[in-house]
Design an enzyme around this catalytic site. Structure first.
Site, PDB file in Angstrom:
ATOM      1  N   SER B 164     -31.444 -17.116  43.585  1.00 14.50           N
ATOM      2  CA  SER B 164     -32.370 -16.822  42.495  1.00 14.50           C
ATOM      3  C   SER B 164     -32.911 -18.128  41.892  1.00 14.50           C
ATOM      4  O   SER B 164     -33.410 -18.984  42.624  1.00 14.50           O
ATOM      5  CB  SER B 164     -31.627 -15.965  41.464  1.00 14.50           C
ATOM      6  OG  SER B 164     -32.490 -15.471  40.508  1.00 14.50           O
ATOM      7  N   ARG B 234     -30.735  -8.644  27.960  1.00 11.38           N
ATOM      8  CA  ARG B 234     -29.779  -8.515  29.055  1.00 11.38           C
ATOM      9  C   ARG B 234     -29.853  -7.135  29.711  1.00 11.38           C
ATOM     10  O   ARG B 234     -29.726  -6.998  30.932  1.00 11.38           O
ATOM     11  CB  ARG B 234     -28.373  -8.767  28.530  1.00 11.38           C
ATOM     12  CG  ARG B 234     -27.315  -8.789  29.605  1.00 11.38           C
ATOM     13  CD  ARG B 234     -27.631  -9.823  30.661  1.00 11.38           C
ATOM     14  NE  ARG B 234     -26.505 -10.027  31.562  1.00 11.38           N
ATOM     15  CZ  ARG B 234     -26.521 -10.876  32.576  1.00 11.38           C
ATOM     16  NH1 ARG B 234     -27.611 -11.582  32.827  1.00 11.38           N
ATOM     17  NH2 ARG B 234     -25.481 -11.016  33.337  1.00 11.38           N
ATOM     18  N   ASP B 328     -34.095  -6.188  47.171  1.00 10.40           N
ATOM     19  CA  ASP B 328     -34.339  -7.074  46.028  1.00 10.40           C
ATOM     20  C   ASP B 328     -35.830  -7.030  45.690  1.00 10.40           C
ATOM     21  O   ASP B 328     -36.657  -7.568  46.419  1.00 10.40           O
ATOM     22  CB  ASP B 328     -33.908  -8.499  46.400  1.00 10.40           C
ATOM     23  CG  ASP B 328     -34.055  -9.486  45.248  1.00 10.40           C
ATOM     24  OD1 ASP B 328     -34.637  -9.113  44.204  1.00 10.40           O
ATOM     25  OD2 ASP B 328     -33.578 -10.626  45.400  1.00 10.40           O
ATOM     26  N   HIS B 361     -31.347  -7.429  43.603  1.00 14.68           N
ATOM     27  CA  HIS B 361     -31.245  -8.875  43.434  1.00 14.68           C
ATOM     28  C   HIS B 361     -29.786  -9.344  43.352  1.00 14.68           C
ATOM     29  O   HIS B 361     -29.427 -10.394  43.860  1.00 14.68           O
ATOM     30  CB  HIS B 361     -32.014  -9.277  42.172  1.00 14.68           C
ATOM     31  CG  HIS B 361     -32.142 -10.749  41.992  1.00 14.68           C
ATOM     32  ND1 HIS B 361     -32.614 -11.580  42.963  1.00 14.68           N
ATOM     33  CD2 HIS B 361     -31.847 -11.552  40.928  1.00 14.68           C
ATOM     34  CE1 HIS B 361     -32.623 -12.836  42.512  1.00 14.68           C
ATOM     35  NE2 HIS B 361     -32.157 -12.842  41.287  1.00 14.68           N
ATOM     36  N   ASP B 362     -28.955  -8.546  42.714  1.00 20.54           N
ATOM     37  CA  ASP B 362     -27.552  -8.926  42.544  1.00 20.54           C
ATOM     38  C   ASP B 362     -26.787  -9.024  43.862  1.00 20.54           C
ATOM     39  O   ASP B 362     -25.657  -9.524  43.886  1.00 20.54           O
ATOM     40  CB  ASP B 362     -26.831  -7.928  41.623  1.00 20.54           C
ATOM     41  CG  ASP B 362     -26.800  -8.403  40.183  1.00 20.54           C
ATOM     42  OD1 ASP B 362     -27.189  -9.560  39.932  1.00 20.54           O
ATOM     43  OD2 ASP B 362     -26.381  -7.617  39.317  1.00 20.54           O
TER      44      ASP B 362
END
Lengths: 205, 390
Positions: B164, B234, B328, B361-362
């Site tokens: 990232s 968040r 992602d 993405h994680d």
């Protein structure tokens, strides 16, 4: 819907196809090998000809094999074309024994001609006499070079040498050179009948 | 971008780096930032794993993403609930093998885990920096990381690795210091942010900035924290780091109990987001979050080359591994392929893997067998000269 298009046998035909390909690749040139499997051809070309080589491969296990063989590998599906590659950016683009397993056959050949100054295509000749005999006897051909049963084959676009010659003519593709082999021996007489592997060197017209 | 090792945190065993301790490097020389602002002096907090070999050729720098830290692997005490944020990658015989490599993790400038940042004391005012802490960029981070490498006596890194925003730093290393990095592993990253990504960052920042307890960034002086804003930022982030499928699989429409016709957290999805938001708001600094997202927005190495990334990467000499994940959508495979294309245009050594993964993405932080095999195979191929004498 995509099949794994790699034919990773190491028969005499396969090695012979390497030898002829390496004769057509220039020393130190930039080579793209589409459907590169475990990277064996690029390894072979790099050791002998010091080519700057990149493989394109879709399969995860083959990707790892390429990396372990020290071959640069780009993971992508050839059916999507070669959009990440500039026009005429490679000296040679190779498609070794993968053409027959492509769905977008026409597109990939045209894409190769766009990206490569020269193109090398190899495929099993469906017109080989042993294949014809199997058909005549009422079965789909199964052989070392076509090892699959009709129901599990990744090969969806098998063709004969005559078919491919016609394809090149219709698409105005220049055939710079053509070699046909059977069990490692070059076949010059009645190649569409006596040859089981065709190797073409092509150029856009 | 998730802070704690999100899955498979069974990191005790022979492949565990063990108990670790952070160190601090102090830099007395002023650092001029890309914005023109000058930090008169600064600290970088870092951790190392493995041993630097005799010819110092086995150092690997790990660059963290938005909310990461220097605590990449290991634990501080036996009783720590979590190991470092990339512990599943780093350790003896793990893909980034600490028997072979000397691994460095640091907290970036502007961070809130020990390196100089908005919570630090400004030596000129003896107050916390707060709103006065300058905007730091990816370029600034890389510059400061190079100073840390100097501090550790490392002239050239074997590799820089990042996912990232960390991947952007790895890329920037190869641009800024081509002679100082042999390999770059750019994972789930992009050569710049898309408009959609900037938009998400802006919503996150607005949530923080419009929190009544933000006080223009000087909330420390008011002894309050803009928790609500940080929490929402968040929560938004979490949504975008996961894929629709992964959320569906994990939470679906599951309810915690009967429908109550209220605005309480009735769906498990809501409950999870609130938990993650609260947890983060309790441990992260809002000023840091603002700056990290801004660094993401600004990074664009092709900007000075008419948007042509191939030209921007012209002087790069490092070998690259670029990895993306199919699900992602924040840093999509197409963005990674832009990096690959620019490297191919320059005839650089590059391999690219597109990992089939459901986690969005994680996924870059997850322990996935094939993903880790990719990293292991690539890292195995890196030559490191003289092995450390043991």
């Amino acid at each position: 819907m995509q099949n794994n298009v790699n034919i990773t046998n190491s028969t005499q035909e396969f090695r012979q196809d390497f030898a002829i390909i390496s004769g057509w690749v220039k020393f130190g040139s930039k080579v793209l090998d589409l459907g590169c499997g475990d990277g064996a051809l690029l390894q072979f070309l790099r050791s002998g000809l010091e080519v700057k080589g990149y493989g394109v491969e879709k399969d995860d296990a083959n990707w790892i094999a390429c990396m372990n063989n020290g071959v640069n590998v780009i993971q992508m599906d050839l059916e999507d074309g070669l959009s990440g590659f500039e026009d005429q950016s490679f000296d040679t683009v190779i498609l070794s024994q993968t053409l027959q397993a492509m769905h977008n056959t026409e597109r990939i050949v045209l894409e190769m001609l766009r990206v490569g100054c020269e193109v090398i295509v190899t495929f099993p000749n469906f017109g080989y006499w042993r294949n014809r005999i199997q058909i005549l006897s009422g079965n789909m051909p199964v052989s070392k070079i076509l090892p699959y049963q009709w129901f599990d084959t990744p090969n969806v676009h098998l063709c004969t040498i005559n078919d491919f010659d016609e394809f090149c003519k219709n698409h105005k593709i220049s055939v710079l050179e053509r070699k046909v082999i059977t069990d490692g021996n070059q076949i010059d007489f009645m190649p569409n009948f006596l040859g089981n592997l065709a190797i073409y060197r092509l150029k856009a017209n | 971008m998730t802070e704690n090792n999100p899955v498979g945190n069974n990191s005790v065993g022979s492949d565990f780096v063990g108990i670790v301790a952070p160190q601090t490097a102090h830099f007395n020389s002023p650092l001029t930032l890309k914005s023109g602002a000058v930090l008169p002096q600064f600290d970088l907090v870092y951790e190392t794993y493995g041993t630097l070999n005799a010819d110092k050729s086995n150092a690997v720098l790990i660059c963290h993403a938005l909310s990461g830290t220097h605590h990449v692997a290991g634990k501080y005490t036996e009783n720590d609930k979590y190991a470092g944020w990339w512990d599943n990658l780093v350790g003896p015989n793990k893909p980034l093998d600490t028997n072979k490599f000397f691994v460095i993790g640091l907290n970036n400038l502007g961070g809130c885990h020990g390196s100089t940042g908005p919570v630090s004391i400004n030596p000129e005012t003896n107050q916390q920096w707060g709103s006065q802490f300058p905007i730091v960029t990816v370029e600034d981070w890389v510059k400061s990381q190079a100073l840390l490498a100097d501090h550790l006596g490392i002239a050239q890194l074997a590799a820089v690795i990042g996912g990232s925003l960390g991947g952007m730093q790895a890329l920037q290393w190869t641009i800024a210091y081509p002679e100082r990095v042999r390999h770059a592993l750019v994972i789930a990253s992009a050569p710049n942010l898309t408009a959609q990504n900037i938009a998400f960052n802006e919503v996150a920042r607005q949530a923080i900035i419009t929190d009544p307890e933000f006080h223009g960034g000087d909330y420390y002086a008011h002894h309050v924290l803009p928790r609500r804003g940080l929490r929402i930022a968040r929560m938004l982030g979490h949504i975008t780091y996961l894929s629709d499928d992964a959320m569906g699989a994990k939470f679906g429409r599951k309810l915690k109990g009967d429908i109550k016709y209220s605005f309480d957290a009735e769906f498990e999805m809501e409950s999870y987001l609130r938990y993650q938001g609260d947890k983060f708001a309790g441990e992260f600094d809002a000023n840091t979050y603002l700056r990290m997202t801004r660094a993401l927005d600004y990074y664009d190495p092709a900007l000075n080359f008419d948007g042509d990334l191939s030209t921007a990467l012209n002087k790069v000499t490092a070998k690259f591994l670029v990895v993306s994940f199919t699900s992602d959508w924040r840093f999509s495979p197409a963005r990674s392929r832009e990096i690959v294309k620019a490297l191919l245009d320059n005839e650089r050594t590059v391999s690219y893997a597109e990992v089939t993964a459901a986690h969005g993405h994680d996924a870059f932080l997850m322990r996935d067998v094939h993903y880790h095999n990719i990293l292991r195979a690539y890292l195995n191929s890196i030559e490191v000269g003289i092995h450390h004498a043991k």
